[in-house]
Design a protein around this motif. Structure first.
Motif, PDB file in Angstrom:
ATOM      1  N   ILE A  55     -22.147 -26.771  67.284  1.00 54.41           N
ATOM      2  CA  ILE A  55     -23.243 -27.458  66.362  1.00 54.41           C
ATOM      3  C   ILE A  55     -22.877 -28.877  65.866  1.00 54.41           C
ATOM      4  CG2 ILE A  55     -23.696 -25.157  65.798  1.00 54.41           C
ATOM      5  CD1 ILE A  55     -21.480 -26.754  63.403  1.00 54.41           C
ATOM      6  N   SER A  56     -24.029 -28.314  64.426  1.00 54.55           N
ATOM      7  CA  SER A  56     -24.497 -29.568  63.325  1.00 54.55           C
ATOM      8  C   SER A  56     -23.920 -29.798  63.147  1.00 54.55           C
ATOM      9  CB  SER A  56     -25.772 -30.740  64.035  1.00 54.55           C
ATOM     10  OG  SER A  56     -25.647 -31.521  62.773  1.00 54.55           O
ATOM     11  N   PRO A  57     -21.883 -30.337  62.419  1.00 52.09           N
ATOM     12  CA  PRO A  57     -21.488 -30.495  61.716  1.00 52.09           C
ATOM     13  C   PRO A  57     -22.475 -30.287  59.939  1.00 52.09           C
ATOM     14  CG  PRO A  57     -20.267 -30.623  62.797  1.00 52.09           C
ATOM     15  CD  PRO A  57     -21.309 -30.591  63.461  1.00 52.09           C
ATOM     16  N   PRO A  58     -22.849 -31.369  59.257  1.00 51.83           N
ATOM     17  CA  PRO A  58     -22.805 -32.226  58.707  1.00 51.83           C
ATOM     18  C   PRO A  58     -24.039 -30.661  58.212  1.00 51.83           C
ATOM     19  CG  PRO A  58     -22.694 -33.927  60.252  1.00 51.83           C
ATOM     20  CD  PRO A  58     -22.450 -32.769  60.566  1.00 51.83           C
ATOM     21  N   LEU A  59     -24.794 -30.691  58.932  1.00 55.36           N
ATOM     22  CA  LEU A  59     -25.694 -28.972  58.470  1.00 55.36           C
ATOM     23  C   LEU A  59     -25.492 -28.118  58.704  1.00 55.36           C
ATOM     24  CD1 LEU A  59     -28.885 -31.130  60.340  1.00 55.36           C
ATOM     25  CD2 LEU A  59     -28.147 -31.696  57.888  1.00 55.36           C
ATOM     26  N   TRP A  60     -24.033 -27.542  58.564  1.00 54.87           N
ATOM     27  CA  TRP A  60     -24.141 -25.950  58.952  1.00 54.87           C
ATOM     28  C   TRP A  60     -23.191 -25.650  58.497  1.00 54.87           C
ATOM     29  CZ3 TRP A  60     -25.426 -23.181  63.008  1.00 54.87           C
ATOM     30  CH2 TRP A  60     -24.737 -21.584  63.103  1.00 54.87           C
ATOM     31  N   TRP A  61     -23.473 -25.577  56.704  1.00 58.11           N
ATOM     32  CA  TRP A  61     -22.466 -24.894  55.644  1.00 58.11           C
ATOM     33  C   TRP A  61     -23.165 -23.724  55.193  1.00 58.11           C
ATOM     34  CZ3 TRP A  61     -25.183 -25.545  50.990  1.00 58.11           C
ATOM     35  CH2 TRP A  61     -26.421 -26.518  50.837  1.00 58.11           C
ATOM     36  N   SER A  62     -22.893 -22.950  53.302  1.00 59.59           N
ATOM     37  CA  SER A  62     -23.523 -22.296  52.700  1.00 59.59           C
ATOM     38  C   SER A  62     -22.537 -22.394  51.723  1.00 59.59           C
ATOM     39  CB  SER A  62     -23.447 -20.769  53.648  1.00 59.59           C
ATOM     40  OG  SER A  62     -22.123 -20.330  53.346  1.00 59.59           O
ATOM     41  N   LYS A  63     -23.180 -22.170  50.439  1.00 60.23           N
ATOM     42  CA  LYS A  63     -22.270 -21.687  49.477  1.00 60.23           C
ATOM     43  C   LYS A  63     -23.343 -20.912  47.868  1.00 60.23           C
ATOM     44  CE  LYS A  63     -22.632 -27.116  48.995  1.00 60.23           C
ATOM     45  NZ  LYS A  63     -22.453 -27.854  48.065  1.00 60.23           N
ATOM     46  N   GLY A  64     -22.130 -20.179  47.830  1.00 61.22           N
ATOM     47  CA  GLY A  64     -22.499 -18.899  47.394  1.00 61.22           C
ATOM     48  C   GLY A  64     -23.085 -18.104  47.323  1.00 61.22           C
ATOM     49  N   ASN A  65     -23.302 -16.511  47.483  1.00 60.95           N
ATOM     50  CA  ASN A  65     -23.846 -15.189  47.480  1.00 60.95           C
ATOM     51  C   ASN A  65     -24.673 -14.956  47.009  1.00 60.95           C
ATOM     52  OD1 ASN A  65     -20.752 -15.145  48.391  1.00 60.95           O
ATOM     53  ND2 ASN A  65     -19.783 -15.239  46.153  1.00 60.95           N
ATOM     54  N   GLY A  66     -25.554 -13.841  47.793  1.00 59.86           N
ATOM     55  CA  GLY A  66     -25.805 -13.016  47.789  1.00 59.86           C
ATOM     56  C   GLY A  66     -27.510 -13.568  47.705  1.00 59.86           C
ATOM     57  N   SER A  67     -28.799 -13.520  46.290  1.00 57.03           N
ATOM     58  CA  SER A  67     -29.584 -14.467  46.617  1.00 57.03           C
ATOM     59  C   SER A  67     -29.516 -15.983  46.017  1.00 57.03           C
ATOM     60  CB  SER A  67     -30.964 -13.456  46.228  1.00 57.03           C
ATOM     61  OG  SER A  67     -30.696 -13.499  44.238  1.00 57.03           O
ATOM     62  N   GLN A  68     -28.417 -15.829  45.529  1.00 58.36           N
ATOM     63  CA  GLN A  68     -28.315 -17.446  45.177  1.00 58.36           C
ATOM     64  C   GLN A  68     -27.415 -17.730  45.860  1.00 58.36           C
ATOM     65  OE1 GLN A  68     -29.391 -18.694  42.134  1.00 58.36           O
ATOM     66  NE2 GLN A  68     -30.636 -16.301  42.360  1.00 58.36           N
ATOM     67  N   MET A  69     -27.508 -17.540  47.393  1.00 57.00           N
ATOM     68  CA  MET A  69     -26.799 -18.334  48.585  1.00 57.00           C
ATOM     69  C   MET A  69     -28.069 -19.771  48.981  1.00 57.00           C
ATOM     70  SD  MET A  69     -25.454 -17.366  52.602  1.00 57.00           S
ATOM     71  CE  MET A  69     -24.831 -16.109  51.807  1.00 57.00           C
ATOM     72  N   GLU A  70     -26.598 -20.469  49.245  1.00 57.19           N
ATOM     73  CA  GLU A  70     -27.602 -22.053  49.363  1.00 57.19           C
ATOM     74  C   GLU A  70     -27.143 -22.035  50.895  1.00 57.19           C
ATOM     75  OE1 GLU A  70     -27.374 -25.271  46.813  1.00 57.19           O
ATOM     76  OE2 GLU A  70     -26.613 -24.163  45.712  1.00 57.19           O
ATOM     77  N   LEU A  71     -27.801 -22.566  51.674  1.00 58.79           N
ATOM     78  CA  LEU A  71     -27.979 -23.177  53.429  1.00 58.79           C
ATOM     79  C   LEU A  71     -27.646 -24.170  53.662  1.00 58.79           C
ATOM     80  CD1 LEU A  71     -29.004 -19.713  54.364  1.00 58.79           C
ATOM     81  CD2 LEU A  71     -26.841 -20.267  54.614  1.00 58.79           C
ATOM     82  N   GLY A  72     -27.211 -24.891  54.912  1.00 67.42           N
ATOM     83  CA  GLY A  72     -27.457 -25.862  55.159  1.00 67.42           C
ATOM     84  C   GLY A  72     -28.563 -25.978  55.959  1.00 67.42           C
ATOM     85  N   ASP A  73     -28.898 -27.703  56.699  1.00 69.36           N
ATOM     86  CA  ASP A  73     -30.269 -27.384  56.904  1.00 69.36           C
ATOM     87  C   ASP A  73     -30.546 -26.181  58.983  1.00 69.36           C
ATOM     88  OD1 ASP A  73     -31.489 -28.768  55.098  1.00 69.36           O
ATOM     89  OD2 ASP A  73     -31.643 -30.834  56.474  1.00 69.36           O
ATOM     90  N   SER A  74     -29.288 -26.467  58.768  1.00 72.25           N
ATOM     91  CA  SER A  74     -29.268 -25.562  60.367  1.00 72.25           C
ATOM     92  C   SER A  74     -28.980 -24.413  60.055  1.00 72.25           C
ATOM     93  CB  SER A  74     -27.517 -25.958  60.882  1.00 72.25           C
ATOM     94  OG  SER A  74     -27.842 -27.326  61.696  1.00 72.25           O
ATOM     95  N   LEU A  75     -28.838 -23.950  59.589  1.00 70.04           N
ATOM     96  CA  LEU A  75     -28.825 -22.620  59.141  1.00 70.04           C
ATOM     97  C   LEU A  75     -30.493 -22.099  57.977  1.00 70.04           C
ATOM     98  CD1 LEU A  75     -25.252 -21.783  57.735  1.00 70.04           C
ATOM     99  CD2 LEU A  75     -26.648 -21.328  60.432  1.00 70.04           C
TER     100      LEU A  75
END
Length: 427
Positions: A55-75
């Protein structure tokens, strides 16, 4: 079809020797005298969608949980389903490190693969589950792909058979990949489906209409949604075949089923077939290889004319980021399809686990395996989480520990699998 007929949880429609199973209907419980069931009693399904070459590592990430989860551009395409996801960071496939070819052949088994002419690895977890559930469904598993397998050897002396297959029936034999959406569709409904000149719905229409008059309002909606799904998939297949026929040489007879020219259409049709399989309970296990390891797939619709594998070596650039985004969008599409299919008090997605995975984090690096799960397996899998195992130590972040945990939840408890003998903590 009479109201006092003893019906199972799955209603069968039959016409001209053709059998078609409808989705789970609450009304059938009253007909058959069965007790009401909870959502966890609904069928559990598992599907794996695979992208080769990382994948493209810099853009593959997530933070937080539930409706407040933040997702990197790949996701980003998964944002509507945050509360149904588990984005898992840092899992490790010990026998999948060290370059191409060997990393894909064991992505679902964790087995150590053998170099040279002899093919030897391990049975994949989807096929173990297929054996466990084979008496429950018409088709034990579906093994689908959008890219042709290749032969020969990689420079590492691992067979390219490993690079082309993620589903293995035994240590020396992968399950053949179905590349044609039409044939995958036919496999759900038996050999007669490919011989029908009209829609399969035309052969069961009278029974379907009779059934609609007998069921509850909510079941009428389910029946209508399902029949519409079948009809739309048929139309798309016929459109694809017509397009092929128009461009085929006039002196050659086109095969009855073909591989779509447009990769976008190919991927969506395969997702539609999986959705139908799960919705009708014709099958509960599926794998979809969107692109193999060392992939030669090209993406002209993304204005990218070099092949997938070559682009993966510049995985931080915008071109490869677009390729990864496209693959994740197909995953999001399947999630969306299942999330719209009502089943009991929930949806087919709620009773499924859809996994998106690649063999590499980036080029030649198997020390991390990108992995996302969607769906709650009938309440047995908590969702809406960002899980990070990267610093947990290699013994506590094994990919096969995840598989042990998932198989447990689907009723198959094993003492060990691949390189793991413990479940994944915190799942």
């Amino acid at each position: 079809m009479n109201a006092d007929r003893n019906l199972s949880r799955r209603v069968l429609l039959q016409g001209l020797g053709f059998t078609m199973a409808l989705p789970w209907l609450e009304s059938s419980l009253a007909w058959s005298g069965e007790a009401a069931v909870s959502p966890t009693a609904s069928p559990q399904r598992f599907a794996c969608m695979f992208i080769g070459d990382g994948i493209s590592p810099p853009l593959w990430w997530s933070k937080g949980n539930g409706s407040q989860m933040e997702l990197g551009d790949s996701l980003a395409s998964l944002a509507p389903y945050k509360e149904k996801l588990n984005v898992i960071n840092g899992l490790y496939n010990a026998n999948g490190s060290g370059g191409h070819a060997k990393c894909t052949g064991n992505i679902l088994s964790g087995a150590a693969l053998k170099r040279g002419r002899e093919i030897l690895g391990g049975v994949s977890m989807d096929q173990l589950l297929a054996r466990h559930l084979e008496e429950e469904t018409f088709l034990p598993s579906m093994v689908l792909g959008c890219e042709q397998p290749v032969s020969g050897f990689h420079e590492s002396q691992y067979s390219m058979v490993y690079a082309s297959h993620i589903s293995w029936r035994n240590p020396s034999s992968p399950v053949p990949i179905e590349l044609y959406p039409s044939l995958a569709f036919d496999s759900l409904f038996g050999a007669k489906a490919s011989k029908l000149q009209t829609s399969i719905l035309d052969h069961v229409r009278e029974q379907a209409n009779d059934l609609r008059r007998q069921v509850s309002n909510s079941d009428r909606v389910k029946i209508d949604e399902y029949l519409t799904s079948v009809r739309e998939t048929e139309k798309r297949l016929k459109k694809m075949e017509s397009s092929h026929a128009e461009t085929a040489p006039t002196d050659l007879q086109r095969p009855p089923s073909g591989q779509p020219v447009d990769f976008r259409e190919h991927a969506r049709l395969m997702c539609d077939v999986i959705a139908l399989a799960f919705q009708t309970d014709r099958s509960r296990l599926a794998t979809l290889l969107l692109s193999r390891d060392l992939s030669g797939q090209v993406y002209p619709f993304l204005d990218i004319n070099d092949d997938h594998h070559s682009m993966s070596h510049s995985n931080t650039g915008p071109a490869y980021q677009a390729i990864v985004n496209f693959h994740v969008e197909q995953y999001a599409y399947l999630i969306g399809r299942l999330s719209q299919m009502q089943e009991g008090d929930g949806t087919v997605l709620d009773n499924s686990c859809l996994m998106f995975v690649s063999e590499h984090w980036n080029a030649h690096n198997g020390r991390q395996v990108p992995c996302v799960l969607a769906g709650g397996l009938g309440g047995k899998l908590t969702t809406g989480r960002s899980l990070d195992y990267l610093k947990a130590g290699d013994g506590n972040r094994k990919l096969c520990s995840l598989y042990l945990s998932l198989m447990d939840r689907m009723g198959l408890e094993l003492p060990e699998f691949g390189d793991a003998d413990e479940r994944l903590s915190g799942l």
